[in-house]
Scaffold this motif. Structure first.
Motif, PDB file in Angstrom:
ATOM      1  N   VAL A 295     -16.929  58.877  14.671  1.00 30.54           N
ATOM      2  CA  VAL A 295     -16.010  58.276  13.700  1.00 30.54           C
ATOM      3  C   VAL A 295     -16.763  57.260  12.858  1.00 30.54           C
ATOM      4  O   VAL A 295     -17.512  56.429  13.373  1.00 30.54           O
ATOM      5  CB  VAL A 295     -14.817  57.603  14.423  1.00 30.54           C
ATOM      6  CG1 VAL A 295     -13.948  56.842  13.440  1.00 30.54           C
ATOM      7  CG2 VAL A 295     -14.005  58.631  15.176  1.00 30.54           C
ATOM      8  N   THR A 296     -16.564  57.317  11.556  1.00 29.53           N
ATOM      9  CA  THR A 296     -17.174  56.337  10.654  1.00 29.53           C
ATOM     10  C   THR A 296     -16.256  55.130  10.554  1.00 29.53           C
ATOM     11  O   THR A 296     -15.084  55.257  10.200  1.00 29.53           O
ATOM     12  CB  THR A 296     -17.382  56.952   9.252  1.00 29.53           C
ATOM     13  OG1 THR A 296     -18.189  58.117   9.383  1.00 29.53           O
ATOM     14  CG2 THR A 296     -18.044  55.954   8.332  1.00 29.53           C
ATOM     15  N   VAL A 297     -16.800  53.966  10.892  1.00 25.97           N
ATOM     16  CA  VAL A 297     -16.034  52.724  10.844  1.00 25.97           C
ATOM     17  C   VAL A 297     -16.346  52.039   9.515  1.00 25.97           C
ATOM     18  O   VAL A 297     -17.511  51.815   9.194  1.00 25.97           O
ATOM     19  CB  VAL A 297     -16.410  51.806  12.026  1.00 25.97           C
ATOM     20  CG1 VAL A 297     -15.645  50.499  11.966  1.00 25.97           C
ATOM     21  CG2 VAL A 297     -16.170  52.516  13.350  1.00 25.97           C
TER      22      VAL A 297
ATOM     23  N   VAL B  49     -14.364  46.588   8.600  1.00 27.48           N
ATOM     24  CA  VAL B  49     -13.824  46.624   9.968  1.00 27.48           C
ATOM     25  C   VAL B  49     -14.943  46.330  10.962  1.00 27.48           C
ATOM     26  O   VAL B  49     -14.752  45.569  11.914  1.00 27.48           O
ATOM     27  CB  VAL B  49     -13.152  47.984  10.258  1.00 27.48           C
ATOM     28  CG1 VAL B  49     -12.754  48.096  11.722  1.00 27.48           C
ATOM     29  CG2 VAL B  49     -11.942  48.184   9.356  1.00 27.48           C
ATOM     30  N   GLU B  50     -16.106  46.909  10.732  1.00 27.52           N
ATOM     31  CA  GLU B  50     -17.262  46.656  11.593  1.00 27.52           C
ATOM     32  C   GLU B  50     -17.605  45.167  11.600  1.00 27.52           C
ATOM     33  O   GLU B  50     -17.843  44.580  12.657  1.00 27.52           O
ATOM     34  CB  GLU B  50     -18.460  47.478  11.115  1.00 27.52           C
ATOM     35  CG  GLU B  50     -19.718  47.259  11.931  1.00 27.52           C
ATOM     36  CD  GLU B  50     -19.622  47.794  13.340  1.00 27.52           C
ATOM     37  OE1 GLU B  50     -20.313  47.244  14.215  1.00 27.52           O
ATOM     38  OE2 GLU B  50     -18.864  48.740  13.573  1.00 27.52           O
TER      39      GLU B  50
END
Length: 109
Positions: free
Chosen positions: A60-62, A66-67
């Motif tokens: 999943v690409t965050v 958000v990261e």
């Protein structure tokens, strides 16, 4: 986290009764890092299954914002652990400095 990254892994971990073990561990564990790991894994186990396209959480690409927010929260939590650990250590040092004489309200050892 690796065991629960995929849908199959999450189902296997749930089916083995891991939640009950983690719940009991969380009751008596005192190490902040272990408690946090337990809490995060419990959230994965009791949470809803991710939607389509998110079956493998490692893929999943965050989003960057958000990261960054997650990293900030991790740093704040780590700082809170350090403060609590320092406070606990200071309290132990104060008790040691007072000697082994019990307080009047404490029973003798």
């Amino acid at each position: 986290p690796q065991l629960t990254a995929t849908k199959g892994g999450r189902h296997t971990v749930r089916d083995k009764g891991t939640y009950v073990v983690l719940r009991e561990l969380h009751r008596w564990e005192r190490e902040p890092e272990v408690l946090t790991a337990c809490e995060k894994l419990i959230q994965v186990l009791i949470g809803d299954e991710p939607g389509p396209g998110m079956e493998n959480l490692l893929e999943v690409t965050v989003p960057e914002e958000v990261e960054q927010q997650l990293q900030r929260l991790d740093r704040e939590e780590e700082e809170r652990w350090r403060r609590e650990e320092e406070e606990q250590q200071e309290e132990e040092e104060r008790r040691a400095a007072q000697g082994s004489t019990p307080h009047p309200e404490e029973p003798p050892r």
